[in-house]
Design a protein around this motif. Structure first.
Motif, PDB file in Angstrom:
ATOM      1  N   ALA A   1       0.870  -1.228  -0.050  1.00 14.70           N
ATOM      2  CA  ALA A   1      -0.030   0.192  -0.031  1.00 14.70           C
ATOM      3  C   ALA A   1       0.926   1.327   0.083  1.00 14.70           C
ATOM      4  O   ALA A   1       0.510   2.213  -0.495  1.00 14.70           O
ATOM      5  CB  ALA A   1      -0.960  -0.089   1.357  1.00 14.70           C
ATOM      6  N   TRP A   2       2.111   1.240   0.879  1.00 11.20           N
ATOM      7  CA  TRP A   2       3.098   2.468   0.661  1.00 11.20           C
ATOM      8  C   TRP A   2       3.469   2.552  -0.521  1.00 11.20           C
ATOM      9  O   TRP A   2       3.786   3.802  -0.944  1.00 11.20           O
ATOM     10  CB  TRP A   2       3.810   2.230   1.911  1.00 11.20           C
ATOM     11  N   GLN A   3       3.989   1.403  -1.107  1.00  8.46           N
ATOM     12  CA  GLN A   3       4.672   1.543  -2.356  1.00  8.46           C
ATOM     13  C   GLN A   3       3.549   1.969  -3.302  1.00  8.46           C
ATOM     14  O   GLN A   3       3.921   2.982  -4.256  1.00  8.46           O
ATOM     15  CB  GLN A   3       5.230   0.222  -3.099  1.00  8.46           C
ATOM     16  N   GLU A   4       2.407   1.766  -3.271  1.00 10.12           N
ATOM     17  CA  GLU A   4       1.473   2.435  -4.324  1.00 10.12           C
ATOM     18  C   GLU A   4       1.282   4.179  -4.180  1.00 10.12           C
ATOM     19  O   GLU A   4       1.231   4.965  -4.928  1.00 10.12           O
ATOM     20  CB  GLU A   4      -0.008   1.783  -4.261  1.00 10.12           C
TER      21      GLU A   4
ATOM     22  N   ARG B   1       2.014   6.648  -6.885  1.00  6.56           N
ATOM     23  CA  ARG B   1       0.882   7.426  -7.470  1.00  6.56           C
ATOM     24  C   ARG B   1       0.973   8.888  -7.169  1.00  6.56           C
ATOM     25  O   ARG B   1       0.624   9.827  -7.840  1.00  6.56           O
ATOM     26  CB  ARG B   1      -0.420   7.022  -6.802  1.00  6.56           C
ATOM     27  N   HIS B   2       1.699   9.326  -5.942  1.00  5.11           N
ATOM     28  CA  HIS B   2       1.767  10.554  -5.656  1.00  5.11           C
ATOM     29  C   HIS B   2       3.277  11.214  -5.833  1.00  5.11           C
ATOM     30  O   HIS B   2       3.679  12.260  -5.256  1.00  5.11           O
ATOM     31  CB  HIS B   2       1.470  10.837  -4.188  1.00  5.11           C
ATOM     32  N   GLY B   3       4.057  10.462  -6.326  1.00  3.22           N
ATOM     33  CA  GLY B   3       5.612  10.964  -6.258  1.00  3.22           C
ATOM     34  C   GLY B   3       6.204  11.052  -5.101  1.00  3.22           C
ATOM     35  O   GLY B   3       7.048  12.275  -4.989  1.00  3.22           O
ATOM     36  N   ILE B   4       6.127  10.245  -4.189  1.00  5.38           N
ATOM     37  CA  ILE B   4       6.802  10.471  -2.843  1.00  5.38           C
ATOM     38  C   ILE B   4       7.872   9.797  -2.843  1.00  5.38           C
ATOM     39  O   ILE B   4       7.950   8.625  -3.259  1.00  5.38           O
ATOM     40  CB  ILE B   4       5.911  10.130  -1.806  1.00  5.38           C
ATOM     41  N   ASP B   5       8.999  10.227  -2.538  1.00 10.05           N
ATOM     42  CA  ASP B   5      10.395   9.448  -2.088  1.00 10.05           C
ATOM     43  C   ASP B   5      10.575   8.977  -0.605  1.00 10.05           C
ATOM     44  O   ASP B   5      11.870   9.117  -0.301  1.00 10.05           O
ATOM     45  CB  ASP B   5      11.434  10.397  -2.738  1.00 10.05           C
ATOM     46  N   VAL B   6       9.679   8.739   0.079  1.00 11.21           N
ATOM     47  CA  VAL B   6       9.963   8.168   1.505  1.00 11.21           C
ATOM     48  C   VAL B   6       9.732   6.746   1.627  1.00 11.21           C
ATOM     49  O   VAL B   6       8.855   6.184   1.117  1.00 11.21           O
ATOM     50  CB  VAL B   6       8.924   8.956   2.343  1.00 11.21           C
TER      51      VAL B   6
ATOM     52  N   ALA C   1      -5.604   0.859  -1.680  1.00 10.23           N
ATOM     53  CA  ALA C   1      -4.496  -0.414  -1.911  1.00 10.23           C
ATOM     54  C   ALA C   1      -4.560  -1.311  -0.805  1.00 10.23           C
ATOM     55  O   ALA C   1      -4.297  -2.655  -0.972  1.00 10.23           O
ATOM     56  CB  ALA C   1      -3.232   0.291  -1.942  1.00 10.23           C
ATOM     57  N   SER C   2      -4.702  -0.949   0.499  1.00 14.48           N
ATOM     58  CA  SER C   2      -4.790  -2.140   1.555  1.00 14.48           C
ATOM     59  C   SER C   2      -6.020  -2.895   1.472  1.00 14.48           C
ATOM     60  O   SER C   2      -5.732  -4.221   1.763  1.00 14.48           O
ATOM     61  CB  SER C   2      -4.759  -1.465   2.966  1.00 14.48           C
ATOM     62  N   ARG C   3      -7.015  -2.346   1.161  1.00 17.15           N
ATOM     63  CA  ARG C   3      -8.172  -3.297   0.687  1.00 17.15           C
ATOM     64  C   ARG C   3      -7.843  -4.237  -0.252  1.00 17.15           C
ATOM     65  O   ARG C   3      -8.332  -5.484  -0.173  1.00 17.15           O
ATOM     66  CB  ARG C   3      -9.529  -2.626   0.517  1.00 17.15           C
TER      67      ARG C   3
END
Length: 145
Positions: A28-31, A35-40, A75-77
């Motif tokens: 879910a975090w990978q999605e 999807r949001h362009g996050i680099d964390v 994504a978790s669901r």
């Protein structure tokens, strides 16, 4: 008048106790990242698990927590099949149920994400407490010293 019969109850947490949901969270975090362009990385997110999602986003310096949470929850669901019961959990739960114990779960997950995970355990749960449901789900407490 008949004396009321006392029942025993076993109340447990869901994530990390009954089920290994880390693979679901990782996916879910990978999605969210894609999807949001996050680099964390997931490891940074994972350090704060147990806190409300919005609080984690604030700690990580991320904005638009509601949008991120929507993606994460969706994504978790979809990824709930990645969760696995820890070894022996199902047998223990069934043994308690057979011994006439009431089973309960307290979780920080909303019911729509907790229910499919609990269904995988094949046991009747007398109570499932979530932050959005009746009673008190798992929410952070503040203490004064």
């Amino acid at each position: 008048m008949a004396a009321s019969r006392l029942r025993r109850a076993l109340v447990l947490d869901l994530d990390g106790v009954l089920l290994d949901t880390r693979p679901v969270m990782r996916q879910a975090w990978q999605e969210v990242r894609e999807r949001h362009g996050i680099d964390v990385p997931f490891e940074a997110y994972e350090q704060h698990l147990g806190r409300p999602f919005g609080d984690i986003m604030e700690i990580l310096g991320l904005t638009e927590a509601d949008r991120l949470h929507e993606t994460y929850a969706e994504a978790s669901r979809r990824g709930c099949e990645l969760a696995r019961p820890f070894k022996g959990v199902e047998a223990v739960l069934h043994a308690f149920a057979a011994a006439d114990w009431l089973l309960g779960v307290v979780t920080s997950k909303p019911l729509d994400r907790a229910a499919p995970l609990l269904a995988r355990l094949g046991c009747p749960f007398a109570a499932v407490r979530t932050p959005s449901g009746p009673g008190r789900g798992k929410k952070p407490l503040s203490f004064r010293m």
